[in-house]
Design a protein around this motif. Structure first.
Motif, PDB file in Angstrom:
ATOM      1  N   GLN A 164       0.817  -1.225   0.000  1.00 40.08           N
ATOM      2  CA  GLN A 164       0.000   0.000   0.000  1.00 40.08           C
ATOM      3  C   GLN A 164       0.850   1.274   0.000  1.00 40.08           C
ATOM      4  O   GLN A 164       0.539   2.243   0.687  1.00 40.08           O
ATOM      5  CB  GLN A 164      -0.933   0.012   1.225  1.00 40.08           C
ATOM      6  CG  GLN A 164      -2.036  -1.024   1.159  1.00 40.08           C
ATOM      7  CD  GLN A 164      -3.015  -0.724   0.046  1.00 40.08           C
ATOM      8  OE1 GLN A 164      -3.598   0.345   0.000  1.00 40.08           O
ATOM      9  NE2 GLN A 164      -3.161  -1.644  -0.890  1.00 40.08           N
ATOM     10  N   VAL A 165       1.905   1.264  -0.778  1.00 42.51           N
ATOM     11  CA  VAL A 165       2.805   2.421  -0.777  1.00 42.51           C
ATOM     12  C   VAL A 165       2.319   3.496  -1.746  1.00 42.51           C
ATOM     13  O   VAL A 165       1.933   3.196  -2.881  1.00 42.51           O
ATOM     14  CB  VAL A 165       4.237   1.976  -1.122  1.00 42.51           C
ATOM     15  CG1 VAL A 165       5.070   3.159  -1.575  1.00 42.51           C
ATOM     16  CG2 VAL A 165       4.881   1.319   0.081  1.00 42.51           C
ATOM     17  N   SER A 166       2.265   4.729  -1.252  1.00 39.20           N
ATOM     18  CA  SER A 166       1.888   5.862  -2.104  1.00 39.20           C
ATOM     19  C   SER A 166       2.946   6.949  -1.983  1.00 39.20           C
ATOM     20  O   SER A 166       3.650   7.030  -0.987  1.00 39.20           O
ATOM     21  CB  SER A 166       0.554   6.464  -1.671  1.00 39.20           C
ATOM     22  OG  SER A 166      -0.358   5.457  -1.344  1.00 39.20           O
TER      23      SER A 166
ATOM     24  N   THR B   1       8.240   7.375   2.045  1.00 41.40           N
ATOM     25  CA  THR B   1       6.915   7.023   1.538  1.00 41.40           C
ATOM     26  C   THR B   1       5.900   7.965   2.181  1.00 41.40           C
ATOM     27  O   THR B   1       6.093   8.426   3.300  1.00 41.40           O
ATOM     28  CB  THR B   1       6.544   5.580   1.922  1.00 41.40           C
ATOM     29  OG1 THR B   1       6.645   5.467   3.343  1.00 41.40           O
ATOM     30  CG2 THR B   1       7.467   4.580   1.278  1.00 41.40           C
ATOM     31  N   ASP B   2       4.824   8.256   1.457  1.00 44.95           N
ATOM     32  CA  ASP B   2       3.754   9.051   2.066  1.00 44.95           C
ATOM     33  C   ASP B   2       2.847   8.150   2.887  1.00 44.95           C
ATOM     34  O   ASP B   2       2.213   8.573   3.840  1.00 44.95           O
ATOM     35  CB  ASP B   2       2.932   9.756   0.976  1.00 44.95           C
ATOM     36  CG  ASP B   2       3.730  10.861   0.316  1.00 44.95           C
ATOM     37  OD1 ASP B   2       4.789  11.209   0.864  1.00 44.95           O
ATOM     38  OD2 ASP B   2       3.298  11.360  -0.737  1.00 44.95           O
ATOM     39  N   GLY B   3       2.767   6.880   2.471  1.00 48.12           N
ATOM     40  CA  GLY B   3       1.947   5.939   3.221  1.00 48.12           C
ATOM     41  C   GLY B   3       2.322   4.531   2.819  1.00 48.12           C
ATOM     42  O   GLY B   3       2.948   4.330   1.778  1.00 48.12           O
ATOM     43  N   GLY B   4       1.989   3.564   3.647  1.00 48.49           N
ATOM     44  CA  GLY B   4       2.321   2.187   3.334  1.00 48.49           C
ATOM     45  C   GLY B   4       3.657   1.774   3.917  1.00 48.49           C
ATOM     46  O   GLY B   4       4.358   2.595   4.509  1.00 48.49           O
TER      47      GLY B   4
ATOM     48  N   MET C 204      12.315   3.981  -3.001  1.00 47.94           N
ATOM     49  CA  MET C 204      11.608   3.761  -1.741  1.00 47.94           C
ATOM     50  C   MET C 204      11.967   2.408  -1.145  1.00 47.94           C
ATOM     51  O   MET C 204      12.021   2.256   0.071  1.00 47.94           O
ATOM     52  CB  MET C 204      10.118   3.857  -1.969  1.00 47.94           C
ATOM     53  CG  MET C 204       9.685   5.295  -2.132  1.00 47.94           C
ATOM     54  SD  MET C 204       8.106   5.330  -2.882  1.00 47.94           S
ATOM     55  CE  MET C 204       7.202   6.106  -1.710  1.00 47.94           C
ATOM     56  N   ILE C 205      12.216   1.439  -2.000  1.00 44.35           N
ATOM     57  CA  ILE C 205      12.629   0.132  -1.479  1.00 44.35           C
ATOM     58  C   ILE C 205      13.993   0.263  -0.805  1.00 44.35           C
ATOM     59  O   ILE C 205      14.236  -0.299   0.262  1.00 44.35           O
ATOM     60  CB  ILE C 205      12.656  -0.917  -2.617  1.00 44.35           C
ATOM     61  CG1 ILE C 205      11.234  -1.121  -3.153  1.00 44.35           C
ATOM     62  CG2 ILE C 205      13.232  -2.234  -2.118  1.00 44.35           C
ATOM     63  CD1 ILE C 205      11.142  -2.021  -4.364  1.00 44.35           C
ATOM     64  N   VAL C 206      14.881   1.055  -1.411  1.00 44.37           N
ATOM     65  CA  VAL C 206      16.200   1.265  -0.802  1.00 44.37           C
ATOM     66  C   VAL C 206      16.074   2.115   0.478  1.00 44.37           C
ATOM     67  O   VAL C 206      16.913   2.041   1.365  1.00 44.37           O
ATOM     68  CB  VAL C 206      17.154   1.948  -1.800  1.00 44.37           C
ATOM     69  CG1 VAL C 206      18.525   2.175  -1.196  1.00 44.37           C
ATOM     70  CG2 VAL C 206      17.287   1.116  -3.056  1.00 44.37           C
TER      71      VAL C 206
END
Ligand SMILES: Nc1ncnc2c1ncn2[C@@H]1O[C@H](COP(=O)(O)OP(=O)(O)OP(=O)(O)O)[C@@H](O)[C@H]1O
Ligand SMILES: [Mg+2]
Lengths: 241, 352
Positions: free
Chosen positions: A9-11, A56-59, A49-51
């Motif tokens: 659920q990443v945004s 992240t804004d969310g998730g 973002m994975i690194v």
């Protein structure tokens, strides 16, 4: 076995403009995972973002069962950025050494890894040259060598073969497959090149900040009823718009 | 150690960049030398035209190092035509003086000299006419001593401590700011953030890496000013170096901090009129007491205000360490504040 990477659920928005929306993906250990999608789709943002380089804004992002961002986990991630970030005043070897010492490699391990990484990308003869005197492809190769320097469990490569000649590209891909098969490394690759995507175990297509389709190359071809993989790209994209 | 790896890398990069090295080590010396010669130029004697003046006064004026040129008639135009600094006329015993005043300092000095000379000559005349007055009118020569400096003190002596500090500040600011900026624009700073390095490690490595160059620069500038340019130094040279080192630390942390708000080298240069030039105004070159209250309040947020005060106190007035602890403390506070803000500014990349 637990998946190597779990994104839930990443945004993400830049200046209120959404770039990634509710991304979910799971990458198994030992998988070669391809991210494809048109330019500006959000592939680079997602891998950053994975690194843990981008907030992240969310998730949540989990890597090897640790929530990112996580400093210690970065030891296990080799990252190759889309644009080369190298110290051009330094030689190729000095660049490799610098990054090796950031990962706290011991002197003898350092030597060995530098020799391995340099020979993999065919730069052994050019290590003493300053990076300022490198060609575009040589810089790209050096970036790849740096991503491999600490022998990480996970490799995240953002368009690794742009500007690299077909022969070397082939040998790099063979090495990536060897790393996956023999050393059990988990590898994420973003690419625009369809025959590269076809060599992945699993491909996800990102478009407008969403994963619009995913599966193994065979599954995807079957799903869209097409012969060639680039038709998948066009069909999936067309269906969306 | 990661910090050590970073410091080593900064060193390598600096040592390969000969021009930047030259800017850091040679440019301040060049400018200081130039300033030294500019301010130590000999003053030339003022030129005064006179019309219808008696001999004794002219003689007295000449004795007071004024070049006197006599005219039969002269007007305001004569001043500009012959480039006189002033024109003096006598009308029925009344003296009048016209000053060119293209340089107010010269005009004021000439006016003072002429006044004094005329008064003295007038006094002598009075005594001649009425010797009885002589008793209470003989000129007592005034005995003058100086709390700071001596009768040979020139403006440069007061200015130079501030200049030394300012050049240390300026060059450290520019070079460290652009150093970190380049790391940002080439993407290597972001790349660093994908390795297990902490933000604090990055900041401290930068402080140490550029700090070592700043230390060397500071010592060179101070030694050169004192031993080659012969700038007055009443207090201890170690205190001078200490003040400058603290100031360099402030410049270093401010430079790297501001570089995070600049997207290019050009934008970094735009900080000079905002963050660097005003430092000069409040460094003590212009007397602060004369400034409006709000200006005085603003002065106190500029690090150069404290550094300038401390440097002047040590170099010119011979103050001891105890006299400048307040200033040193202020500099430490500035540095600590900027360093903390630096660590926060890197949050843009990563929260760890
Ligand atoms: N730092 C940023 N500030 C503002 N917008 C950004 C930033 N980085 C990326 N974007 C925007 O996010 C979107 C996705 O960018 P991203 O780099 O992830 O795309 P990509 O899929 O990697 O594209 P490409 O294939 O061209 O590399 C783009 O629209 C881009 O304009
Ligand atoms: Mg990209």
């Amino acid at each position: 076995m637990d998946p190597a990477i779990r994104v839930e659920q990443v945004s993400k928005s830049f200046n209120k403009k959404p770039v990634l929306r509710d991304i979910d993906l799971t990458i198994e250990t030992g998988q070669l995972y391809g991210l494809i999608g048109p330019s500006g789709a959000g592939k680079t943002t997602l891998v950053k973002m994975i690194v843990g380089m981008e907030k992240t804004d969310g998730g949540t992002v989990m890597v090897l069962d640790e929530k990112m961002p996580n400093l210690a986990m970065l030891q296990n991630i080799g990252y190759m950025a889309q644009s080369d970030a190298l110290y051009t005043e330094l030689t190729g070897e000095e660049n490799l050494k610098f990054f090796a010492s950031l990962y706290k490699l011991k002197k003898d391990v350092q030597k060995q890894r530098i020799a391995y990484a340099a020979s993999l990308v065919n730069l052994t003869g050019d290590l003493k040259k300053r990076v300022a005197a490198y060609s575009g492809g040589m810089k790209r190769r050096l970036s790849l060598a740096i991503a491999l320097i600490q022998d990480p469990k996970i490799l995240i490569l953002d368009e690794p073969t742009v500007g690299i000649d077909p022969e070397l590209k082939l040998s790099i891909w063979n090495e990536l497959l060897r790393l996956k098969n023999e050393d059990g490394k988990t590898i994420i690759v973003t690419t625009h090149v369809m025959d590269e995507a076809e060599r992945c175990d699993f491909v996800a297509m990102v478009r407008d900040g969403r994963i619009i389709t995913s599966g193994s190359p065979q599954e995807l071809k079957a799903m869209y009823g097409v012969e060639r993989f680039d038709e998948v790209f066009l069909q999936a994209g067309g269906k969306q718009s | 150690m990661r910090v050590w790896a970073l410091i080593k890398r900064i060193f390598r990069q600096m040592l390969r960049d000969k021009r930047t090295l030259a800017l850091m080590f040679v440019a301040p010396l060049l400018i200081l030398t130039l300033m030294y010669f500019l301010f130590n130029g000999n003053t030339i004697d003022p030129k005064l035209g006179v019309v219808g003046m008696d001999k004794s006064l002219i003689k007295a004026l000449q004795k007071a190092d004024i070049v006197v040129k006599q005219y039969d008639t002269a007007s305001v135009d004569t001043i500009t035509e012959d480039n006189l600094d002033g024109l003096m006329r006598e009308n029925n015993g009344d003296l009048s003086l016209i000053l060119q005043n293209d340089d107010p300092t010269v005009a004021r000095a000439l006016q003072l000299k002429v006044n004094q000379t005329a008064a003295a000559v007038f006094q002598v005349k009075l005594i001649k006419q009425n010797p009885a007055l002589a008793g209470n009118m003989t000129q007592k020569s005034m005995d003058t001593t100086y709390v700071y400096g001596n009768k040979d003190t020139v403006f440069f002596d007061v200015l130079s401590p501030i200049l030394v500090g300012f050049f240390v500040f300026f060059f450290v600011f520019i070079i460290s700011g652009i150093g970190l900026l380049r790391e940002r624009t080439t993407g290597t700073l972001e790349r660093l953030m994908s390795t297990p390095i902490r933000r604090t490690e990055v900041v401290f490595a930068y402080l140490a890496g550029y700090g070592i160059f700043a230390v060397i620069q500071t010592i060179i500038v101070v030694l050169y000013s004192i031993h080659v340019l012969d700038i007055v130094l009443v207090g201890s040279i170690f205190h001078v170096i200490l003040i400058n080192l603290l100031l360099a630390l402030v410049a270093l942390s401010l430079g790297t901090l501001l570089s995070s708000f600049a997207a290019s080298e050009f934008q970094m240069l735009q900080f000079i009129p905002i963050a660097v030039v005003p430092q000069v105004f409040f460094a003590g070159i212009f007397p602060l007491e004369g400034m409006a209250d709000w200006l005085q309040a603003i002065a106190k947020v500029f690090p150069m205000y404290y550094a300038g005060d401390a440097l002047k106190a040590v170099m010119y007035k011979g103050a001891s360490l105890g006299d400048i602890t307040g200033d040193l403390l202020a500099l430490v506070v500035f540095a600590a504040l900027f360093i903390t803000l630096n660590i926060f500014a890197l949050k843009k990349y990563r929260t760890l």
